[in-house]
Each structure stands twice: as structure tokens, then as C-alpha cells.
Design an enzyme around this catalytic site. Structure first.
Site, short mmCIF file in Angstrom:
data_model
loop_
_atom_site.label_atom_id
_atom_site.label_comp_id
_atom_site.label_asym_id
_atom_site.label_seq_id
_atom_site.Cartn_x
_atom_site.Cartn_y
_atom_site.Cartn_z
N LYS A 127 0.81 -1.20 0.00
CA LYS A 127 0.00 0.00 0.00
C LYS A 127 0.85 1.26 0.00
CE LYS A 127 -2.87 -2.54 3.22
NZ LYS A 127 -3.24 -2.61 4.65
N GLY A 128 2.13 1.11 0.33
CA GLY A 128 2.97 2.28 0.58
C GLY A 128 3.05 3.27 -0.57
N GLU A 169 7.53 3.03 -6.20
CA GLU A 169 7.61 2.62 -4.79
C GLU A 169 7.80 3.83 -3.88
OE1 GLU A 169 6.97 0.81 -2.55
OE2 GLU A 169 7.92 -1.14 -2.50
N ASP A 219 14.27 0.00 1.38
CA ASP A 219 14.89 -0.10 2.70
C ASP A 219 15.97 -1.17 2.62
OD1 ASP A 219 15.29 -0.57 5.54
OD2 ASP A 219 13.39 0.44 5.90
N LYS A 228 17.17 4.09 1.45
CA LYS A 228 18.08 4.11 2.61
C LYS A 228 19.34 3.33 2.25
CE LYS A 228 14.63 3.87 6.33
NZ LYS A 228 14.16 2.94 7.39
N PHE A 236 13.63 4.87 11.17
CA PHE A 236 12.30 4.38 10.81
C PHE A 236 11.42 5.57 10.48
CE2 PHE A 236 8.20 2.46 10.80
CZ PHE A 236 8.44 1.20 10.31
N ARG A 238 0.23 6.69 7.44
CA ARG A 238 0.31 6.78 5.98
C ARG A 238 -0.23 8.11 5.47
NH1 ARG A 238 1.41 1.52 3.98
NH2 ARG A 238 0.34 -0.17 5.05
C1 PRP Z 1 7.36 -1.32 2.88
C2 PRP Z 1 7.59 -0.23 1.83
C3 PRP Z 1 8.29 -0.98 0.73
C4 PRP Z 1 9.11 -2.02 1.48
C5 PRP Z 1 10.53 -1.57 1.58
O1 PRP Z 1 6.22 -2.06 2.50
O2 PRP Z 1 6.36 0.30 1.38
O3 PRP Z 1 7.36 -1.62 -0.11
O4 PRP Z 1 8.53 -2.10 2.81
O5 PRP Z 1 11.27 -2.41 2.43
P1 PRP Z 1 12.43 -3.38 1.93
O6 PRP Z 1 13.27 -2.65 0.94
O7 PRP Z 1 13.18 -3.68 3.20
O8 PRP Z 1 11.81 -4.61 1.37
P2 PRP Z 1 5.48 -3.03 3.53
O9 PRP Z 1 6.00 -4.41 3.36
O10 PRP Z 1 5.56 -2.44 4.90
O11 PRP Z 1 3.97 -3.01 3.03
P3 PRP Z 1 3.07 -1.70 2.84
O12 PRP Z 1 3.57 -1.02 1.59
O13 PRP Z 1 1.70 -2.21 2.68
O14 PRP Z 1 3.26 -0.85 4.07
MG MG Z 2 4.47 -1.09 5.64
MN MN Z 3 5.29 -1.28 0.52
#
Ligand code: PRP
Ligand code: MG
Ligand code: MN
Length: 181
Positions: free
Chosen positions: A45-46, A101, A105, A133, A154, A167
């Protein structure tokens, strides 16, 4: 009464900085994808906020599709185990795919997604991530368009959550440790 701002320390990227960056990246993407069959793929969803604002900054046809994957759950650390919650509706064959995206991270989500997309016959696959990051990378992800490199804190807001909250903040801010301690 408790305010959301009590849960935040620094504001890292403001709404205004995001708007300026999105229009810069959109201008570059318009040049790079001129005459090409572009498909934006948002990662739910991000990426919802980035997609909504970025797509409207593009002066060209930009169909969008969505992939819902999740690796974090309610934790502040990536599990590395990526689950598909919703697959694409679109056949990627001959499409020039630009994945949109919110953040890279550890890189595990996009690393996994690139592998997942590799066999679907796209003409090209590139990534635009609003945030990255560098100090958190566990795997290098080839990201063509990056908005802001940020420290390994974070962060929440503008699509980024902690346990589904924050969000809807307009800025990107650092979450105060007392919230998740
Ligand atoms: C978060 C963010 C990215 C991902 C990055 O999504 O939106 O999609 O983590 O992290 P990474 O590089 O360590 O994989 P999340 O899995 O929290 O789902 P969300 O988008 O629904 O919050
Ligand atoms: Mg998330
Ligand atoms: Mn995400």
C-alpha cells in the site's frame, strides 16, 4: 489530547520538497519514455501517495496497475519473506514497466519483485522510488529514479506506515522510538 506530532521527531522530507521532486522526475520520465508503451506499477500500500501525485505530474498516457505485496507486517524490520496479496491485472508483454515505490529499505521487496516480473515478457522494467536508505541495503536494487536518499531511521508518512498508521501524513518524518519501543 495526544497529537500525532508527539509520535514524530524530525520531519525529513516536506510535502513541498516531495512535490518539487515528483515534477523533476516526471519531466525526466516523460523524456525517457517518449513514444513508449508505459505502464506504471504501484506497490500497495505504501506507494499509493507517490503514485497518485507522480501519475498526475506526468504529461503523457500513464496507465497504472497495482501489486500488493508485504514483507513487514506490523514489525519495524523487514522479514524478507514477501507475500503476494494481489497480483497485476495487466499482461506485461511488450510493456515498458516503471515500478513506483515509496521506499527501498533493505531492498528485499523490490529484489523479489524484479525477479517475479523478469519472466513476464516486459520490454523493459525500471524502478522509481521516492525514498531510499543506502545504509540499510541488504541487497542492491537497480533503481533508475530515486527521489531522496535518507538516513537509516524508521520513517513514516506519505504512504509509509507503522502498523498501518501514519500513511496519511503529508510529510515524511522520523517515528519517535517511544512509539515502537
Ligand atoms: C514497505 C515499503 C516498501 C518495502 C521496503 O512495504 O512500502 O514496499 O517495505 O522495504 P524493503 O526494501 O526492506 O523490502 P510493507 O511491506 O511495509 O507493506 P506496505 O507497503 O503495505 O506498508
Ligand atoms: Mg508497511
Ligand atoms: Mn510497501
Amino acid at each position: 489530547a495526544a497529537e500525532i506530532s508527539d509520535d514524530l521527531t524530525d520531519i525529513l522530507v516536506t510535502e513541498e520538497q516531495i512535490r518539487e521532486k515528483l515534477s523533476e522526475v516526471a519531466a525526466q520520465v516523460a523524456v525517457d519514455y517518449d513514444g513508449k508503451d508505459l505502464l506504471l506499477v504501484g506497490v500497495l500500500k505504501g506507494a499509493v501517495m507517490v503514485m497518485a501525485d507522480f501519475a498526475r505530474a506526468l504529461p503523457m498516457h500513464a496507465p497504472m496497475d497495482w501489486m500488493a505485496v508485504s514483507s513487514y507486517g506490523t514489525s519495524t524490520k523487514s522479514s524478507g519473506v514477501v507475500q503476494i496479496r494481489k497480483d497485476l491485472d495487466t499482461d506485461l508483454h511488450d510493456k515498458h514497466v516503471l515500478i513506483v515505490e515509496d521506499i527501498i529499505d533493505s531492498g528485499l521487496t523490490l529484489h523479489w519483485l524484479l525477479e517475479n516480473f523478469a519472466s513476464r515478457g516486459a520490454a523493459s522494467i525500471e524502478i522509481f522510488s521516492l525514498l531510499r536508505k543506502p545504509d540499510a541495503a541488504k541487497v542492491e536494487v537497480p533503481c533508475k529514479y530515486v527521489g531522496f536518499d535518507i538516513p537509516n531511521d524508521f520513517v513514516v508518512g506519505y504512504g509509509l506506515d507503522y502498523a498501518e498508521r501514519y500513511r496519511n501524513l503529508r510529510d515524511v518524518a522520523v517515528l519517535a522510538p517511544h512509539v515502537y519501543a
